[in-house]
Design a protein around this motif. Structure first.
Motif, PDB file in Angstrom:
ATOM      1  N   CYS A   1      34.584 -18.423  19.113  1.00  0.00           N
ATOM      2  CA  CYS A   1      34.050 -18.228  17.768  1.00  0.00           C
ATOM      3  C   CYS A   1      35.137 -18.284  16.699  1.00  0.00           C
ATOM      4  N   ARG A   2      36.206 -17.543  16.879  1.00  0.00           N
ATOM      5  CA  ARG A   2      37.231 -17.432  15.830  1.00  0.00           C
ATOM      6  C   ARG A   2      38.618 -17.549  16.449  1.00  0.00           C
ATOM      7  N   PRO A   3      39.119 -18.770  16.635  1.00  0.00           N
ATOM      8  CA  PRO A   3      40.470 -18.936  17.189  1.00  0.00           C
ATOM      9  C   PRO A   3      41.514 -18.264  16.300  1.00  0.00           C
ATOM     10  N   ARG A   4      42.623 -17.872  16.907  1.00  0.00           N
ATOM     11  CA  ARG A   4      43.678 -17.186  16.155  1.00  0.00           C
ATOM     12  C   ARG A   4      44.626 -18.222  15.578  1.00  0.00           C
ATOM     13  N   ILE A   5      44.185 -18.884  14.511  1.00  0.00           N
ATOM     14  CA  ILE A   5      45.021 -19.817  13.761  1.00  0.00           C
ATOM     15  C   ILE A   5      44.924 -19.436  12.283  1.00  0.00           C
TER      16      ILE A   5
ATOM     17  N   ASN B   1      44.054 -19.291   8.465  1.00  0.00           N
ATOM     18  CA  ASN B   1      42.978 -19.800   7.604  1.00  0.00           C
ATOM     19  C   ASN B   1      41.763 -20.286   8.383  1.00  0.00           C
ATOM     20  N   VAL B   2      41.560 -19.752   9.560  1.00  0.00           N
ATOM     21  CA  VAL B   2      40.454 -20.190  10.408  1.00  0.00           C
ATOM     22  C   VAL B   2      39.113 -19.789   9.788  1.00  0.00           C
ATOM     23  N   VAL B   3      38.086 -20.550  10.118  1.00  0.00           N
ATOM     24  CA  VAL B   3      36.708 -20.219   9.770  1.00  0.00           C
ATOM     25  C   VAL B   3      35.923 -20.087  11.073  1.00  0.00           C
ATOM     26  N   SER B   4      35.160 -19.017  11.197  1.00  0.00           N
ATOM     27  CA  SER B   4      34.420 -18.751  12.433  1.00  0.00           C
ATOM     28  C   SER B   4      33.384 -19.833  12.712  1.00  0.00           C
ATOM     29  N   SER B   5      33.146 -20.093  13.988  1.00  0.00           N
ATOM     30  CA  SER B   5      32.104 -21.024  14.412  1.00  0.00           C
ATOM     31  C   SER B   5      30.854 -20.254  14.823  1.00  0.00           C
ATOM     32  N   GLY B   6      29.706 -20.789  14.442  1.00  0.00           N
ATOM     33  CA  GLY B   6      28.434 -20.202  14.831  1.00  0.00           C
ATOM     34  C   GLY B   6      27.608 -21.183  15.640  1.00  0.00           C
ATOM     35  N   TRP B   7      26.518 -20.684  16.192  1.00  0.00           N
ATOM     36  CA  TRP B   7      25.558 -21.505  16.914  1.00  0.00           C
ATOM     37  C   TRP B   7      24.175 -21.120  16.407  1.00  0.00           C
ATOM     38  N   HIS B   8      23.573 -21.988  15.607  1.00  0.00           N
ATOM     39  CA  HIS B   8      22.286 -21.714  14.999  1.00  0.00           C
ATOM     40  C   HIS B   8      21.180 -22.283  15.875  1.00  0.00           C
ATOM     41  N   LEU B   9      20.253 -21.424  16.247  1.00  0.00           N
ATOM     42  CA  LEU B   9      19.168 -21.806  17.156  1.00  0.00           C
ATOM     43  C   LEU B   9      17.869 -21.940  16.372  1.00  0.00           C
ATOM     44  N   HIS B  10      17.360 -23.168  16.301  1.00  0.00           N
ATOM     45  CA  HIS B  10      16.061 -23.435  15.674  1.00  0.00           C
ATOM     46  C   HIS B  10      14.991 -23.339  16.754  1.00  0.00           C
ATOM     47  N   GLN B  11      13.918 -22.618  16.463  1.00  0.00           N
ATOM     48  CA  GLN B  11      12.901 -22.410  17.488  1.00  0.00           C
ATOM     49  C   GLN B  11      11.506 -22.371  16.886  1.00  0.00           C
ATOM     50  N   SER B  12      10.552 -22.834  17.670  1.00  0.00           N
ATOM     51  CA  SER B  12       9.144 -22.754  17.320  1.00  0.00           C
ATOM     52  C   SER B  12       8.346 -22.783  18.612  1.00  0.00           C
ATOM     53  N   LEU B  13       7.046 -22.617  18.488  1.00  0.00           N
ATOM     54  CA  LEU B  13       6.148 -22.691  19.632  1.00  0.00           C
ATOM     55  C   LEU B  13       5.141 -23.808  19.384  1.00  0.00           C
ATOM     56  N   THR B  14       4.755 -24.490  20.458  1.00  0.00           N
ATOM     57  CA  THR B  14       3.661 -25.455  20.368  1.00  0.00           C
ATOM     58  C   THR B  14       2.557 -25.040  21.319  1.00  0.00           C
ATOM     59  N   GLY B  15       1.314 -25.333  20.947  1.00  0.00           N
ATOM     60  CA  GLY B  15       0.180 -25.008  21.805  1.00  0.00           C
ATOM     61  C   GLY B  15       0.151 -25.896  23.032  1.00  0.00           C
ATOM     62  N   LYS B  16      -0.136 -25.316  24.182  1.00  0.00           N
ATOM     63  CA  LYS B  16      -0.145 -26.095  25.416  1.00  0.00           C
ATOM     64  C   LYS B  16      -1.322 -27.069  25.459  1.00  0.00           C
ATOM     65  N   THR B  17      -2.388 -26.743  24.768  1.00  0.00           N
ATOM     66  CA  THR B  17      -3.560 -27.617  24.823  1.00  0.00           C
ATOM     67  C   THR B  17      -3.476 -28.763  23.833  1.00  0.00           C
TER      68      THR B  17
ATOM     69  N   ASN C   1      35.428 -11.488  20.695  1.00  0.00           N
ATOM     70  CA  ASN C   1      35.847 -12.311  19.567  1.00  0.00           C
ATOM     71  C   ASN C   1      34.687 -12.666  18.640  1.00  0.00           C
ATOM     72  N   GLY C   2      33.483 -12.812  19.198  1.00  0.00           N
ATOM     73  CA  GLY C   2      32.346 -13.238  18.402  1.00  0.00           C
ATOM     74  C   GLY C   2      31.996 -12.294  17.269  1.00  0.00           C
ATOM     75  N   TYR C   3      32.354 -11.027  17.409  1.00  0.00           N
ATOM     76  CA  TYR C   3      32.000 -10.033  16.385  1.00  0.00           C
ATOM     77  C   TYR C   3      32.929 -10.091  15.177  1.00  0.00           C
ATOM     78  N   ARG C   4      33.995 -10.907  15.266  1.00  0.00           N
ATOM     79  CA  ARG C   4      34.832 -11.140  14.089  1.00  0.00           C
ATOM     80  C   ARG C   4      34.066 -11.932  13.033  1.00  0.00           C
ATOM     81  N   ARG C   5      32.974 -12.551  13.439  1.00  0.00           N
ATOM     82  CA  ARG C   5      32.221 -13.425  12.537  1.00  0.00           C
ATOM     83  C   ARG C   5      31.280 -12.637  11.622  1.00  0.00           C
ATOM     84  N   TYR C   6      30.799 -11.487  12.072  1.00  0.00           N
ATOM     85  CA  TYR C   6      29.801 -10.742  11.303  1.00  0.00           C
ATOM     86  C   TYR C   6      30.466 -10.054  10.121  1.00  0.00           C
ATOM     87  N   ARG C   7      30.323 -10.615   8.966  1.00  0.00           N
ATOM     88  CA  ARG C   7      30.913 -10.036   7.773  1.00  0.00           C
ATOM     89  C   ARG C   7      30.089 -10.469   6.571  1.00  0.00           C
ATOM     90  N   PRO C   8      30.005  -9.630   5.523  1.00  0.00           N
ATOM     91  CA  PRO C   8      29.180  -9.976   4.358  1.00  0.00           C
ATOM     92  C   PRO C   8      29.680 -11.219   3.632  1.00  0.00           C
TER      93      PRO C   8
END
Length: 478
Positions: free
Chosen positions: A272-276, A278-294, A336-343
């Protein structure tokens, strides 16, 4: 009879795919086949077989030691595998005995960067034919089966951020080994901070083209390649797919990117946040929906412009909010991933939703008649095991649907809205997961306790380290 036939492990479509794989392997141009399974961390592990043995193993399975399920992210064995029950209170896990990787023929591919190499994704079973309960692909299938029982299919699309660097020193000297060993020395491909500029994209075109060509050759549904905000940071997006495919695609994509880059003198990381600087954290955005089986229609499409989603979609969304804290450890499973959660950072810090707002945890995109109506969960980090991340969404959303949960108001000012905070550290997230009854029921209490123990071992090792911050803060002062 073979192991697969004896225990009835394949569907009819898998059996049909097996015949196609068999024909492909007999052509003679493939010399070895990699049998891989996604472990508890979403890493691919397995064995490589010469083609004649691979043909036999398709139905008989490939042996693996149970200790692979006992390892944390440093590859240390966390559980006492030689005690009664192997530390899992399960005789099948005792003594580092064998399990079997069983190929899923529908996942077979040849690797473009290793053209004489076949690759196939596997599920792991005990020798008695029972599924290993820590196999995360099994767990996601369980969630999909429950959703199917309610009349829906899960549809997901991926936005994955990661970093690519040029390797200046592999650090392969004898003194650099360890658990884990010393990472390579690297330099940037770009200075960053020119978000989506063509100039920065062209500077990295050489390696991005290598990745693009091979990812498409693998059959992954690539949509776009983008320059992200930070130095040497990129984003790939993928078209939505149904069921387990997006999770399978994610583990293959991560492994492919790292292999392609490694072969060409680059280092790719989904950390998520390599130690370099001026780094900017990386995220993974999950798009999701449901479709009817019928009818195959998107079940999230709202009926009116005043509604963010359909009634089903709103209840699903309310379920994601209700279990946001418990699911965080599965979406963000590293310290490391929790370094990303910030206002004010385009990353969430509280359990809220909003219409087309990138500061919320759950961004809702929908309109009457829009077949792309969906929820974008912005909480994840790119290291997450996709089977666990996706399953946590399905179990949470199903709970909202079954209990007809009401959706709270949207958060139009996401970093000012009063709402439950997301866990700020991995250990807090572990505690939230352990006590979430919905997720315990969905994954099984034994799995939740197992996962939490693995992550607690990671936290314990971290807490024994003296960080650079501590040394700088206290060494001279006191």
């Amino acid at each position: 009879m073979s192991f697969v036939d004896t225990h009835g492990l394949w569907t009819s479509s898998q059996s049909d795919a097996y015949l196609q794989v068999l024909e492909r392997l007999k052509k003679g141009d493939i010399e070895v086949v990699r049998f891989s399974f996604p472990d508890q961390h979403g890493l691919l592990r397995g064995k490589t077989l010469v083609v004649d043995e691979a043909i036999k193993a398709l139905k008989s399975g490939v042996t693996l030691t149970t200790t692979l399920f006992a390892k944390d992210t440093s590859h240390r064995t966390v559980f006492p595998v030689y005690e009664n029950g192997g530390g899992f209170d399960m005789p099948e896990m005792q003594g580092a005995c064998d399990t079997l990787m069983v190929a899923d023929p529908e996942t077979f591919r040849t690797l473009p960067w290793a053209p004489h190499t076949g690759w196939i994704l596997c599920d792991v079973y005990f020798t008695n034919g029972n599924a290993v309960p820590f196999g995360t692909r099994h767990l996601f299938r369980r969630a999909l089966e429950q959703l199917s029982g309610e009349g829906y299919d899960f549809v997901s699309g991926l936005e994955v951020e990661f970093h690519v660097f040029k390797i200046t020193n592999e650090n392969l000297g004898l003194e650099h080994s360890g658990q884990p060993g010393i990472a390579p020395d690297i330099e940037l491909l770009s200075r960053g901070y020119q978000y989506l500029t063509e100039l920065r994209y062209d500077a990295a075109d050489e390696v991005l083209e290598k990745i693009r060509k091979d990812v498409l050759a693998l059959g992954l549904p690539l949509r776009s390649l983008e320059v992200e905000y930070g130095p040497s940071q990129f984003e790939f997006t993928f078209a939505p797919t149904k069921g387990i495919q997006a999770a399978d695609d994610m583990v293959l994509f991560r492994s492919a990117v790292k292999q392609i880059c490694q072969r060409n003198g680059y280092h790719a990381t989904f950390m998520c946040r390599p130690r370099i600087p001026n780094v900017v954290s990386s995220g993974w955005h999950l798009h999701q929906s449901l479709t009817g089986k019928t009818d195959g229609a998107n079940a999230f499409v709202p009926e009116t412009v005043d509604s963010p989603l359909s009634v089903v979609g709103q209840r699903y969304l309310a379920g994601l909010l209700a279990h946001a804290q418990g699911a965080t450890a599965l979406a963000t499973p590293t310290i490391n991933g929790y370094r990303r959660y910030r206002p004010y950072s385009n990353a969430p810090d509280r359990a809220i939703w909003g219409r087309d707002n990138r500061g919320v945890m759950l961004r809702v995109l929908g309109a009457p008649g829009d077949p792309a109506s969906r929820i974008e969960n912005r909480i994840g980090e790119p290291t997450a095991n996709p089977y666990l991340y996706f399953a946590s969404q399905v179990f949470s959303g199903l709970d909202g649907m079954r209990r007809a949960l009401n959706l709270p108001p949207s958060a139009d000012t996401p970093y000012e809205t009063q709402a439950a905070a997301l866990p700020r550290t991995l250990d807090v997230a572990i505690d939230a997961l352990r006590t979430d009854e919905c997720l315990r029921e969905g994954f099984g209490g034994a799995f939740v306790d197992y996962f939490c123990k693995l992550k607690e071992a990671e936290v314990a090792r971290f807490n024994l380290e003296v960080t650079e911050w501590e040394h700088r803060e206290y060494f001279e002062m006191f």
